[in-house]
Scaffold this motif. Structure first.
Motif, mmCIF file in Angstrom:
data_model
loop_
_atom_site.group_PDB
_atom_site.id
_atom_site.type_symbol
_atom_site.label_atom_id
_atom_site.label_comp_id
_atom_site.label_asym_id
_atom_site.label_seq_id
_atom_site.Cartn_x
_atom_site.Cartn_y
_atom_site.Cartn_z
ATOM 1 N N LEU A 164 45.564 19.998 18.016
ATOM 2 C CA LEU A 164 44.627 21.116 18.142
ATOM 3 C C LEU A 164 43.870 21.040 19.464
ATOM 4 C CD1 LEU A 164 43.110 23.572 16.965
ATOM 5 C CD2 LEU A 164 41.588 21.960 15.788
ATOM 6 N N ASP A 165 43.486 19.830 19.857
ATOM 7 C CA ASP A 165 42.774 19.662 21.128
ATOM 8 C C ASP A 165 43.659 20.070 22.306
ATOM 9 O OD1 ASP A 165 40.504 18.571 22.739
ATOM 10 O OD2 ASP A 165 42.054 17.180 23.406
ATOM 11 N N LYS A 168 43.836 23.876 22.377
ATOM 12 C CA LYS A 168 42.590 24.486 22.865
ATOM 13 C C LYS A 168 42.452 24.308 24.371
ATOM 14 C CE LYS A 168 38.834 23.850 20.417
ATOM 15 N NZ LYS A 168 37.789 23.168 19.620
ATOM 16 N N ILE A 184 47.131 27.334 17.884
ATOM 17 C CA ILE A 184 45.850 26.944 17.275
ATOM 18 C C ILE A 184 45.833 27.351 15.810
ATOM 19 C CG2 ILE A 184 43.373 27.469 17.248
ATOM 20 C CD1 ILE A 184 43.530 27.603 20.327
ATOM 21 N N ALA A 188 45.028 25.027 12.585
ATOM 22 C CA ALA A 188 43.622 25.178 12.191
ATOM 23 C C ALA A 188 43.460 25.217 10.676
ATOM 24 C CB ALA A 188 43.033 26.451 12.817
ATOM 25 N N ARG A 193 39.803 24.030 9.545
ATOM 26 C CA ARG A 193 38.943 24.588 10.589
ATOM 27 C C ARG A 193 39.355 26.030 10.919
ATOM 28 N NH1 ARG A 193 37.394 19.948 15.003
ATOM 29 N NH2 ARG A 193 36.934 18.275 13.538
ATOM 30 N N GLU A 196 38.415 27.878 14.187
ATOM 31 C CA GLU A 196 39.164 27.694 15.433
ATOM 32 C C GLU A 196 40.112 28.869 15.678
ATOM 33 O OE1 GLU A 196 38.389 25.468 17.437
ATOM 34 O OE2 GLU A 196 37.668 23.680 16.406
ATOM 35 N N LEU A 199 38.107 31.490 17.296
ATOM 36 C CA LEU A 199 37.892 31.101 18.688
ATOM 37 C C LEU A 199 39.120 31.416 19.534
ATOM 38 C CD1 LEU A 199 36.382 29.557 20.974
ATOM 39 C CD2 LEU A 199 37.478 27.476 20.116
#
Length: 418
Positions: A164-165, A168, A184, A188, A193, A196, A199
């Motif tokens: 995920l990092d 992003k 993502i 997510a 999450r 996310e 986002l």
């Protein structure tokens, strides 16, 4: 060492004094400073930069693929050993994002349940928590139970968050490309999450608009003196026409719809929701079948805001009236006419309710009276059966409006059991 310190004491003191003076300012403006550093970083590497975005996405994919294959890394292997069941103990269970998402939803639904009531039965593990990925783990002729969902989720969450990092970070360079937000979204839900996802798609929406505005400005196609709303209209028009090969109108519209449909708008403020609806309504156009649906949803949003600011009830009434204009969609060949008539009835009823909230009860009653000949669209005579919720709301609203107008006898004649 002491001699070096004494010789450089004045420089050390100067640095400390400067730091003491500037630290409060840096702390107060850290977000602005970081934003400028990010902008400079992006400018140095070029923005958008699909090459960097794809490299970061590939790294995230590699992390997930390694977990799906089970891997040979000793730390990973140890981390995947769990479960006290005899025939799963010591098994290395591969990553299944769908199963992680299911585990996340399961434990959220059991949020206030005592831990000892969360233990799954043998049947639940075998029936509800299996996965095709685990079939290869089963010895021939034996049944492999599904994992303990909590232990399974914990065994993979660090890897999923690492992916995920990467996704992003890729989002910073992907510009109008939709791949990073989709990646993502893929992890997510599994990592509990969902915010996310919002986002990712919101960033894609804004970056697409920013990219198009920059292109139009470079081509001197943005008249000077325009307001922010007018500039956005110019940008949306350009996206809809597909003026630039880097920008996909379908991807942009999907990004808008995902923000609403996949998150249920739970992470939006009402005014953020209105910004999205405004874009969608402009994009689909009055000749599209989705136009009336999104007009109705936007009207519901205004109706919700009316409890905070009464003027929104007026805006809701206008939007509900527009949503009831089914002539915009009646000529579509495969349109569901009975459903369209129900939509018209409900829209007009909500328009009347908006005027009722504004204490304009005479206007509200006029609308409700005009709906009487159309009751066949929602009562027991309607195609597909009676629409109980709509019919009940109609009678309750009519009863309330009549009482506000002092016509109590007529209000009492409306049955309560409808």
């Amino acid at each position: 060492m002491n001699q070096i310190f004494r010789e450089n004491l004045k420089y050390i003191l100067a640095v400390l004094i400067v730091w003491a003076i500037t630290f409060p300012w840096i702390l107060r403006n850290k977000d602005t400073i970081l934003a400028k550093f990010t902008l400079a970083y992006n400018s140095f590497f070029g923005y958008p930069n699909p090459r960097i975005a794809h490299q970061l996405i590939a790294k995230g994919d590699a992390v997930l693929e390694g977990r799906k294959e089970g891997g040979t890394d000793i730390l990973q292997t140890i981390g995947q050993f769990f479960s006290s069941e005899e025939n799963t103990k010591g098994s290395i269970l591969p990553l299944d994002l769908a199963l992680m998402e299911k585990a996340c939803l399961y434990f959220r639904s059991k949020e206030h349940v005592e831990d000892h009531f969360l233990e799954l039965t043998w049947r639940e593990k075998a029936k509800d928590w299996g996965s095709p990925l685990f079939l290869r783990m089963a010895p021939q002729g034996e049944l492999t139970l599904g994992p303990n969902p909590k232990d399974y989720w914990n065994s993979h969450i660090e890897a999923v968050l690492t992916a995920l990092d990467y996704y992003k970070r890729a989002l910073r360079f992907s510009g109008p490309e939709l791949l990073a937000p989709k990646k993502i979204e893929s992890v997510a839900w599994a990592s509990c999450r969902p915010s996310e996802i919002l986002l990712g798609y919101k960033t894609h929406m804004l970056e697409t608009e920013s990219f198009v505005l920059k292109k139009l400005t470079e081509l001197e196609k943005v008249p000077s003196g325009l307001s922010a709303v007018q500039k956005r209209t110019v940008v949306l028009s350009s996206i809809k026409r597909s003026d630039f090969s880097e920008v996909s109108a379908n991807d942009y519209l999907e990004s808008l719809l995902r923000q609403i449909l996949l998150t249920g708008m739970k992470n939006f403020s009402p005014r953020e929701m209105d910004d999205i609806y405004e874009r969608i309504i402009y994009f689909v156009g009055a000749d599209e079948r989705e136009y009336l649906k999104f007009k109705f949803r936007r009207a519901e949003l205004f109706f919700q805001l009316g409890s905070e600011e009464e003027s929104y009830y007026k805006r809701a009434a206008i939007e509900f009236k527009e949503a009831a204009n089914i002539q915009l969609a009646s000529e579509i060949e495969d349109i569901n006419v009975p459903a369209l008539l129900v939509h018209e009835f409900e829209s007009k009823m909500k328009e009347a309710e908006s005027y009722h909230k504004l204490k304009e009860n005479s206007k509200s009653l006029t609308i409700l009276d005009a709906l009487k000949p159309k009751l066949r669209n929602v009562d027991e005579r309607s195609v597909g059966g009676k629409k109980d919720d709509i019919l009940k709301s109609y009678h309750n609203l009519t009863r309330s409006v009549l009482r506000k107008l002092g016509r109590y006898e007529e209000a009492d004649e409306i049955p309560f059991n409808e």
